[in-house]
Design a protein around this motif. Structure first.
Motif, PDB file in Angstrom:
ATOM      1  N   SER A 114      -0.670   4.915   8.772  1.00 43.91           N
ATOM      2  CA  SER A 114      -0.126   3.826   9.580  1.00 43.91           C
ATOM      3  C   SER A 114       0.327   4.407  10.922  1.00 43.91           C
ATOM      4  N   PRO A 115       0.537   3.554  11.936  1.00 42.89           N
ATOM      5  CA  PRO A 115       1.088   4.061  13.189  1.00 42.89           C
ATOM      6  C   PRO A 115       2.404   4.820  12.996  1.00 42.89           C
ATOM      7  N   THR A 116       3.242   4.356  12.082  1.00 48.02           N
ATOM      8  CA  THR A 116       4.508   5.046  11.837  1.00 48.02           C
ATOM      9  C   THR A 116       4.270   6.438  11.266  1.00 48.02           C
ATOM     10  N   GLU A 117       3.315   6.568  10.360  1.00 46.43           N
ATOM     11  CA  GLU A 117       3.009   7.884   9.803  1.00 46.43           C
ATOM     12  C   GLU A 117       2.485   8.828  10.885  1.00 46.43           C
ATOM     13  N   TYR A 118       1.590   8.324  11.723  1.00 45.45           N
ATOM     14  CA  TYR A 118       1.109   9.147  12.836  1.00 45.45           C
ATOM     15  C   TYR A 118       2.265   9.562  13.742  1.00 45.45           C
ATOM     16  N   ALA A 119       3.157   8.633  14.032  1.00 49.41           N
ATOM     17  CA  ALA A 119       4.299   8.932  14.912  1.00 49.41           C
ATOM     18  C   ALA A 119       5.220   9.969  14.278  1.00 49.41           C
ATOM     19  N   ASP A 133       0.195  17.746   5.740  1.00 46.96           N
ATOM     20  CA  ASP A 133      -0.067  16.692   4.755  1.00 46.96           C
ATOM     21  C   ASP A 133       1.014  16.671   3.678  1.00 46.96           C
ATOM     22  N   ALA A 134       1.445  17.847   3.241  1.00 51.29           N
ATOM     23  CA  ALA A 134       2.536  17.907   2.271  1.00 51.29           C
ATOM     24  C   ALA A 134       3.822  17.358   2.885  1.00 51.29           C
ATOM     25  N   THR A 135       4.065  17.669   4.149  1.00 53.48           N
ATOM     26  CA  THR A 135       5.259  17.159   4.833  1.00 53.48           C
ATOM     27  C   THR A 135       5.237  15.635   4.879  1.00 53.48           C
ATOM     28  N   ALA A 136       4.078  15.053   5.143  1.00 54.60           N
ATOM     29  CA  ALA A 136       3.966  13.585   5.208  1.00 54.60           C
ATOM     30  C   ALA A 136       4.374  12.939   3.891  1.00 54.60           C
ATOM     31  N   VAL A 137       4.002  13.559   2.788  1.00 55.26           N
ATOM     32  CA  VAL A 137       4.354  13.025   1.473  1.00 55.26           C
ATOM     33  C   VAL A 137       5.824  13.309   1.166  1.00 55.26           C
ATOM     34  N   GLU A 138       6.247  14.566   1.351  1.00 55.08           N
ATOM     35  CA  GLU A 138       7.615  14.955   1.018  1.00 55.08           C
ATOM     36  C   GLU A 138       8.652  14.185   1.827  1.00 55.08           C
ATOM     37  N   ASP A 139       8.356  13.933   3.098  1.00 59.17           N
ATOM     38  CA  ASP A 139       9.300  13.227   3.969  1.00 59.17           C
ATOM     39  C   ASP A 139       9.059  11.722   3.995  1.00 59.17           C
ATOM     40  N   ASP A 140       8.132  11.259   3.167  1.00 58.70           N
ATOM     41  CA  ASP A 140       7.856   9.826   3.006  1.00 58.70           C
ATOM     42  C   ASP A 140       7.638   9.126   4.345  1.00 58.70           C
ATOM     43  N   TYR A 141       6.719   9.673   5.123  1.00 58.56           N
ATOM     44  CA  TYR A 141       6.403   9.104   6.431  1.00 58.56           C
ATOM     45  C   TYR A 141       6.116   7.599   6.356  1.00 58.56           C
ATOM     46  N   LEU A 142       5.433   7.188   5.305  1.00 52.99           N
ATOM     47  CA  LEU A 142       5.020   5.786   5.192  1.00 52.99           C
ATOM     48  C   LEU A 142       6.198   4.818   5.230  1.00 52.99           C
ATOM     49  N   HIS A 143       7.346   5.243   4.731  1.00 51.04           N
ATOM     50  CA  HIS A 143       8.486   4.327   4.610  1.00 51.04           C
ATOM     51  C   HIS A 143       9.597   4.583   5.630  1.00 51.04           C
ATOM     52  N   GLN A 144       9.317   5.368   6.647  1.00 43.02           N
ATOM     53  CA  GLN A 144      10.342   5.601   7.673  1.00 43.02           C
ATOM     54  C   GLN A 144      10.419   4.402   8.615  1.00 43.02           C
ATOM     55  N   MET A 151       0.841  -1.173   0.000  1.00 40.25           N
ATOM     56  CA  MET A 151       0.000   0.000   0.000  1.00 40.25           C
ATOM     57  C   MET A 151       0.887   1.239   0.000  1.00 40.25           C
ATOM     58  N   ASP A 152       1.383   1.624  -1.140  1.00 42.17           N
ATOM     59  CA  ASP A 152       2.333   2.719  -1.225  1.00 42.17           C
ATOM     60  C   ASP A 152       1.745   4.009  -1.781  1.00 42.17           C
ATOM     61  N   ASP A 153       0.430   4.093  -1.916  1.00 37.72           N
ATOM     62  CA  ASP A 153      -0.182   5.288  -2.472  1.00 37.72           C
ATOM     63  C   ASP A 153      -0.256   6.378  -1.415  1.00 37.72           C
ATOM     64  N   LEU A 154       0.727   7.271  -1.433  1.00 35.20           N
ATOM     65  CA  LEU A 154       0.778   8.335  -0.441  1.00 35.20           C
ATOM     66  C   LEU A 154      -0.297   9.389  -0.655  1.00 35.20           C
ATOM     67  N   THR A 155      -0.911   9.401  -1.819  1.00 39.36           N
ATOM     68  CA  THR A 155      -1.929  10.410  -2.100  1.00 39.36           C
ATOM     69  C   THR A 155      -3.310   9.978  -1.633  1.00 39.36           C
ATOM     70  N   ALA A 156      -3.460   8.768  -1.108  1.00 34.94           N
ATOM     71  CA  ALA A 156      -4.770   8.270  -0.697  1.00 34.94           C
ATOM     72  C   ALA A 156      -5.294   8.929   0.575  1.00 34.94           C
ATOM     73  N   ILE A 157      -4.456   9.623   1.292  1.00 29.46           N
ATOM     74  CA  ILE A 157      -4.873  10.269   2.535  1.00 29.46           C
ATOM     75  C   ILE A 157      -5.518  11.615   2.220  1.00 29.46           C
ATOM     76  N   THR A 158      -6.725  11.809   2.712  1.00 26.33           N
ATOM     77  CA  THR A 158      -7.406  13.086   2.528  1.00 26.33           C
ATOM     78  C   THR A 158      -6.818  14.100   3.503  1.00 26.33           C
ATOM     79  N   PRO A 159      -6.396  15.252   3.001  1.00 27.72           N
ATOM     80  CA  PRO A 159      -5.817  16.263   3.890  1.00 27.72           C
ATOM     81  C   PRO A 159      -6.794  16.671   4.998  1.00 27.72           C
TER      82      PRO A 159
END
Length: 179
Positions: free
Chosen positions: A65-70, A101-112, A1-9
């Protein structure tokens, strides 16, 4: 599930929690001078969540994901600490806009890496807790404002900040069937 744009701002104005709390997460507004202790109290929950094998898995395509929230909470601690410093150092500053929301995408929160994020979050939380602990009684009424015009005192800002952190602990610890 790598679609970072699926999150509604996020576009909800959460300032209502300052006075009324939050029925969704159970947040009860606190005395501003309790912010540091309550912030520190969230760190064990974050460490536990980030040590789970599913910490990088989104429970649904439109839910972090929990990591993105963190990652968001880690960065929120830093941003709010910077804003607190502005409020203490300047007269009625306007905070620079932060597009979370832009920071989450730019900093690739999903893959940290969750383990690295846990350490970073703990360090940022401690630094921010210490900054709130250092506020003197006379400073709790100093003003500041967001770029959208929302006005805060340091005390109200502390409550608003802490809700964000505690709400996200709720987000990552409630059963996934209710998200």
């Amino acid at each position: 599930m790598d679609d970072l744009t699926a999150i509604t701002p996020e576009d909800r104005d959460w300032t209502f929690v300052i006075d009324g709390g939050c029925a969704e997460c159970g947040f009860v507004p606190q005395r501003a001078d309790a912010t540091g202790d309550r912030l520190r109290a969230t760190v064990p929950a974050w460490r536990a969540v980030l040590s789970r094998p599913d910490a990088t898995r989104r429970p649904a395509p439109t839910v972090w994901s929990p990591t993105e929230y963190a990652c968001h909470v880690r960065d929120t601690c830093r941003i709010f600490r910077d804003r607190l410093a502005l409020m203490l150092d300047e007269d009625d500053p306007v905070f620079p806009n932060w597009d979370q929301d832009a920071t989450a995408v730019e900093d690739d929160y999903l893959h940290q890496d969750p383990a690295r994020v846990a350490g970073e979050l703990a360090a940022q939380a401690e630094a921010t807790a210490a900054a709130f602990d250092a506020v003197t009684p006379a400073q709790w009424t100093r003003p500041g404002r967001r770029s959208n015009g929302s006005v805060f005192t340091v005390g109200r800002f502390a409550v608003y900040f802490l809700h964000d952190v505690e709400h996200h602990v709720h987000d990552v610890t409630r059963p996934t069937t209710t998200r």
